[in-house]
Design a protein around this motif. Sequence first.
Motif, PDB file in Angstrom:
ATOM      1  N   GLU A 220       1.113  -0.794  -0.034  1.00 33.30           N
ATOM      2  CA  GLU A 220      -0.037   0.530  -0.151  1.00 33.30           C
ATOM      3  C   GLU A 220       1.131   1.880  -0.067  1.00 33.30           C
ATOM      4  OE1 GLU A 220      -2.496  -0.113   3.541  1.00 33.30           O
ATOM      5  OE2 GLU A 220      -3.240  -2.057   3.003  1.00 33.30           O
ATOM      6  N   SER A 221       2.735   1.389   0.436  1.00 28.62           N
ATOM      7  CA  SER A 221       2.729   2.339   0.777  1.00 28.62           C
ATOM      8  C   SER A 221       3.129   2.640  -0.586  1.00 28.62           C
ATOM      9  CB  SER A 221       4.326   1.720   1.464  1.00 28.62           C
ATOM     10  OG  SER A 221       4.116   1.452   2.234  1.00 28.62           O
ATOM     11  N   ALA A 222       2.991   4.561  -1.016  1.00 27.26           N
ATOM     12  CA  ALA A 222       3.454   5.141  -2.436  1.00 27.26           C
ATOM     13  C   ALA A 222       4.133   5.330  -2.431  1.00 27.26           C
ATOM     14  CB  ALA A 222       1.549   5.805  -2.547  1.00 27.26           C
ATOM     15  N   ASP A 223       4.689   5.357  -1.722  1.00 26.53           N
ATOM     16  CA  ASP A 223       6.646   6.089  -1.847  1.00 26.53           C
ATOM     17  C   ASP A 223       6.835   5.960  -0.278  1.00 26.53           C
ATOM     18  OD1 ASP A 223       5.641   7.772   0.129  1.00 26.53           O
ATOM     19  OD2 ASP A 223       4.561   9.716  -1.056  1.00 26.53           O
ATOM     20  N   LEU A 224       8.440   6.819  -0.245  1.00 27.00           N
ATOM     21  CA  LEU A 224       9.475   6.160   0.645  1.00 27.00           C
ATOM     22  C   LEU A 224       8.783   7.109   2.233  1.00 27.00           C
ATOM     23  CD1 LEU A 224      11.738   4.398   1.257  1.00 27.00           C
ATOM     24  CD2 LEU A 224      12.956   6.548   1.156  1.00 27.00           C
ATOM     25  N   PRO A 225       8.681   7.818   1.997  1.00 32.90           N
ATOM     26  CA  PRO A 225       8.109   8.622   3.505  1.00 32.90           C
ATOM     27  C   PRO A 225       7.540   7.211   3.426  1.00 32.90           C
ATOM     28  CG  PRO A 225       8.712  10.097   2.052  1.00 32.90           C
ATOM     29  CD  PRO A 225       8.352   9.137   1.473  1.00 32.90           C
ATOM     30  N   THR A 226       6.087   7.380   3.069  1.00 27.59           N
ATOM     31  CA  THR A 226       4.890   6.186   3.871  1.00 27.59           C
ATOM     32  C   THR A 226       5.404   5.183   4.240  1.00 27.59           C
ATOM     33  OG1 THR A 226       3.316   7.839   2.016  1.00 27.59           O
ATOM     34  CG2 THR A 226       2.917   5.765   3.278  1.00 27.59           C
ATOM     35  N   LEU A 227       6.502   4.475   3.637  1.00 27.27           N
ATOM     36  CA  LEU A 227       7.191   3.161   3.824  1.00 27.27           C
ATOM     37  C   LEU A 227       7.462   3.055   5.238  1.00 27.27           C
ATOM     38  CD1 LEU A 227       8.016   0.282   2.718  1.00 27.27           C
ATOM     39  CD2 LEU A 227       9.440   1.057   2.019  1.00 27.27           C
ATOM     40  N   THR A 228       8.490   4.199   4.903  1.00 22.86           N
ATOM     41  CA  THR A 228       8.717   3.856   6.350  1.00 22.86           C
ATOM     42  C   THR A 228       8.461   3.988   7.890  1.00 22.86           C
ATOM     43  OG1 THR A 228       9.994   6.098   5.573  1.00 22.86           O
ATOM     44  CG2 THR A 228      11.843   4.667   5.344  1.00 22.86           C
TER      45      THR A 228
ATOM     46  N   SER B 238      14.516   1.370  -3.742  1.00 24.38           N
ATOM     47  CA  SER B 238      13.309   1.060  -4.626  1.00 24.38           C
ATOM     48  C   SER B 238      12.938   2.489  -4.510  1.00 24.38           C
ATOM     49  CB  SER B 238      12.014   0.290  -4.953  1.00 24.38           C
ATOM     50  OG  SER B 238      11.692   0.844  -6.153  1.00 24.38           O
ATOM     51  N   GLY B 239      12.361   2.521  -3.382  1.00 27.05           N
ATOM     52  CA  GLY B 239      12.328   4.619  -3.227  1.00 27.05           C
ATOM     53  C   GLY B 239      13.263   5.254  -3.018  1.00 27.05           C
ATOM     54  N   LEU B 240      14.351   4.718  -2.616  1.00 30.67           N
ATOM     55  CA  LEU B 240      15.059   5.994  -2.989  1.00 30.67           C
ATOM     56  C   LEU B 240      15.535   6.519  -3.930  1.00 30.67           C
ATOM     57  CD1 LEU B 240      18.323   4.456  -0.098  1.00 30.67           C
ATOM     58  CD2 LEU B 240      16.743   7.121  -0.620  1.00 30.67           C
ATOM     59  N   HIS B 241      15.542   5.361  -5.654  1.00 30.26           N
ATOM     60  CA  HIS B 241      16.158   5.708  -6.225  1.00 30.26           C
ATOM     61  C   HIS B 241      14.363   6.403  -6.884  1.00 30.26           C
ATOM     62  CE1 HIS B 241      16.923   5.012 -10.621  1.00 30.26           C
ATOM     63  NE2 HIS B 241      15.515   4.834 -11.355  1.00 30.26           N
ATOM     64  N   LEU B 242      13.686   6.298  -6.728  1.00 27.99           N
ATOM     65  CA  LEU B 242      12.025   6.880  -7.300  1.00 27.99           C
ATOM     66  C   LEU B 242      11.837   8.655  -6.626  1.00 27.99           C
ATOM     67  CD1 LEU B 242       8.967   4.100  -7.132  1.00 27.99           C
ATOM     68  CD2 LEU B 242      10.379   5.317  -8.918  1.00 27.99           C
ATOM     69  N   GLU B 243      12.505   8.188  -5.068  1.00 29.33           N
ATOM     70  CA  GLU B 243      13.548   9.722  -4.551  1.00 29.33           C
ATOM     71  C   GLU B 243      13.977  10.476  -5.214  1.00 29.33           C
ATOM     72  OE1 GLU B 243      14.993  10.584  -0.718  1.00 29.33           O
ATOM     73  OE2 GLU B 243      12.754  10.500   0.009  1.00 29.33           O
ATOM     74  N   ARG B 244      14.869  10.247  -5.979  1.00 26.84           N
ATOM     75  CA  ARG B 244      15.798  10.767  -6.493  1.00 26.84           C
ATOM     76  C   ARG B 244      15.964  11.391  -7.991  1.00 26.84           C
ATOM     77  NH1 ARG B 244      19.863   7.097  -4.291  1.00 26.84           N
ATOM     78  NH2 ARG B 244      19.531   5.797  -5.899  1.00 26.84           N
ATOM     79  N   VAL B 245      14.745  10.501  -8.811  1.00 28.90           N
ATOM     80  CA  VAL B 245      14.273  10.715  -9.810  1.00 28.90           C
ATOM     81  C   VAL B 245      13.205  12.036  -9.890  1.00 28.90           C
ATOM     82  CG1 VAL B 245      13.144   9.910 -11.910  1.00 28.90           C
ATOM     83  CG2 VAL B 245      14.537   8.398 -10.558  1.00 28.90           C
ATOM     84  N   ASN B 246      11.919  11.749  -7.934  1.00 31.92           N
ATOM     85  CA  ASN B 246      11.179  12.860  -7.826  1.00 31.92           C
ATOM     86  C   ASN B 246      11.782  13.860  -8.155  1.00 31.92           C
ATOM     87  OD1 ASN B 246       9.421  11.326  -8.980  1.00 31.92           O
ATOM     88  ND2 ASN B 246       9.024  10.766  -6.910  1.00 31.92           N
ATOM     89  N   LEU B 247      13.043  14.188  -7.205  1.00 29.81           N
ATOM     90  CA  LEU B 247      13.995  15.471  -6.615  1.00 29.81           C
ATOM     91  C   LEU B 247      14.569  16.457  -7.948  1.00 29.81           C
ATOM     92  CD1 LEU B 247      14.501  16.694  -4.020  1.00 29.81           C
ATOM     93  CD2 LEU B 247      17.239  15.388  -4.110  1.00 29.81           C
ATOM     94  N   ARG B 248      14.421  15.924  -8.789  1.00 24.31           N
ATOM     95  CA  ARG B 248      15.308  16.243  -9.787  1.00 24.31           C
ATOM     96  C   ARG B 248      13.706  17.397 -10.568  1.00 24.31           C
ATOM     97  NH1 ARG B 248      17.699  12.035 -11.793  1.00 24.31           N
ATOM     98  NH2 ARG B 248      19.893  11.682 -11.068  1.00 24.31           N
TER      99      ARG B 248
END
Length: 700
Positions: free
Chosen positions: A367-375, A510-520
């Motif tokens: 159910e976790s859509a992003d890294l903050p929700t997962l942690t 995987s969440g870290l990779h998506l976070e780096r992409v979204n950060l840009r």
Amino acid sequence: MCTVSFTLLLVVGGAGISLASRYWRLHGLFWGIVPLAAAAAAHCRIGVVLGLAAILLGIETIGRRERFVDALVIVLIPFALWSYRPVSLPEALTRLCFIFVFALGALEMLRFAQRVPRPRAETLWGDTAAALLFFGCGALVVTGIMLSVPLLLVLGLAVPATIPAAIREILSLRSAKLRLKNFADLAEWSTLFREKGTTPSVGSMAADLHQIVQPILGHALTVIGLNPAIRFTDESFATSPEQTPEDHQRIGERLRYLFRSGRCASIPEIPETSSTDTPLIQPGMKQEIIVPVRQGERSLALVAFSGNSMVLSDRELAGFAESVRTIVLHVLTTIEAQQDLALLSHRSEQEGRRLRSLLKLNELIAESADLPTLTNNLVRTVCVSFGFSWVGFILARHEVSELRLVAWSGEDDSWAKDSRPLTIASDAFQTALSLGSTISRFHVIPLPQWPLPLPTIPNVTHVLATPVAHASRPVGYLLVLPSTLSPIPDLNDLRALEILVEQIGPVVASGLHLERVNLRTLQDPLTGIANRRALDQFFQRAFAQAKKAGSYLSFAMLDVDDFKRVNDRHGHQIGDLVLKELAGVLHNNVRTKDFVARYGGEEFSIVLPGLSAEHALDVLERLRVSLATTPFAGSELTHPLSLTISVGIATFPGDGNTPPALIQMADTALYRAKRRGKNCVVAAWEPTSSAGSIEEPFAL
């Protein structure tokens, strides 16, 4: 009318009556108020009235400062008579009646405000009779003053002193009967308590004991202190009535000293009632009765009764101490039994909890859509499912060689306000891990060697950390502070946690990779801070949280004054450098939970959760003054530039009920700041009062 002889009569008579009243009823103002009212009614000099009032206050409050406020309220009542001279006897008696009713009302309000229980029926009749006698004496005094009849005046002053002495023997017989009845009530309460089998808190037990024992002893304070080495409840001691914070702390320190020094073991089973200049529990009291509660060789608790005029015979004292000891011992043994049952129940549920945790975490990962929700889901699930005191998650960012505490659960956030940062360099973190030992895959580090801030939990001395890895490379660490009841975690719990972290390692990577992409896509390429898109996302979330919690949310729009001149005079490269430095200054001068973004061009925005309009105005004004004295582009120019900003502020809920509405109101306020001559801060709603408090709630 107020002659020298009359003044001396009032002062001497008032002091004598007050002393007699204090001796008889333990309160000097019951009768001492009569001559004070007479002095006021006679319109004596203010010095005489104040002096007599000071004497009465001193007699009433000596040795018991807690009576000062009550006494001051009562003493101030007769001053209504001093402000004007009565013109006739009926008017004087009418005013006396008014003051009498007002005094009774003030005493009843004080009783209600201090939560004092209403007296029993027999005590209430006695108080009513005393009040009527008080009113009659006051009427005699006023009549003697108005008609110049010395006999009535002397009679009105003499009756309060002579009546108590005359009926003292009669009341002593009645008091003996009441004391026997109160002893019976104490024994009955003990029997009923054991039949019910309930377990009250220490505070309620102290309040019940004080209410039942106070008619027996006539004491002022009841204290129940538990041995801190035996954890019965979260409360280590309780007092009745409640004390000031300073006295409460002093009593707690003395109780801890008695238990830890072993002096409680030398306190006799049958206490003494003799006066003492050095009471063990509460300084300032002349008498103290301490009842130790023991079970075999263990000292479980101390029950103390403190006062200034406690009278109890040796024969009564032995039975009284045994009754109190039986009640408290029953409560404490019941609490211990319930704690043992709770511990057995906790252990029996652990196996099922581990299995449920594995299943629940699998669902949350999906159910976790992003890294903050997962942690956040991870730490909350582990903390609740395994019963730990606190669980946190550290995220590893290898591109900057640092780790950051990003999620936690189990305690409030007050510990996070520690001066130490929530970020640590990778090398320093590895050094901290090397200082501890290992249990399976967990590092066990003593809290004094731990570099990051953590909550302080009793009996917990170590933090446990296990790596969350993907492809043999740590992407984070799961932190655990064990339960207070079980400082050393069960090995089965640790093995279950190892299975959990193995499952979430690839998901975190995987969440870290998506976070780096979204950060840009959410970062302004020039200044490195958040861009307009990131601002919109954060603003929507912060607005929803403020609306749900009923708290304030302020939004500020900033614009650099005359920035076009910088570009025209020094070129766009210097202009870009100024914007970068300005963004860094803004980011470093706001709170951690504030959000700074580049809105566009030379405009910046700041979201300030929890700040009212007044407080946001104060914060932005300090920021404006600070920026005006900050040099810019000093590395490229011989003479650094000075900048000023204009700021507009809007606040939810007063200035708008949607994020677009707040942005529009802040933009309008910014234009008003420009029209006022720039270099100023303007709020959409301009307050007329001082700055408001942080996170002040309101009703939606």
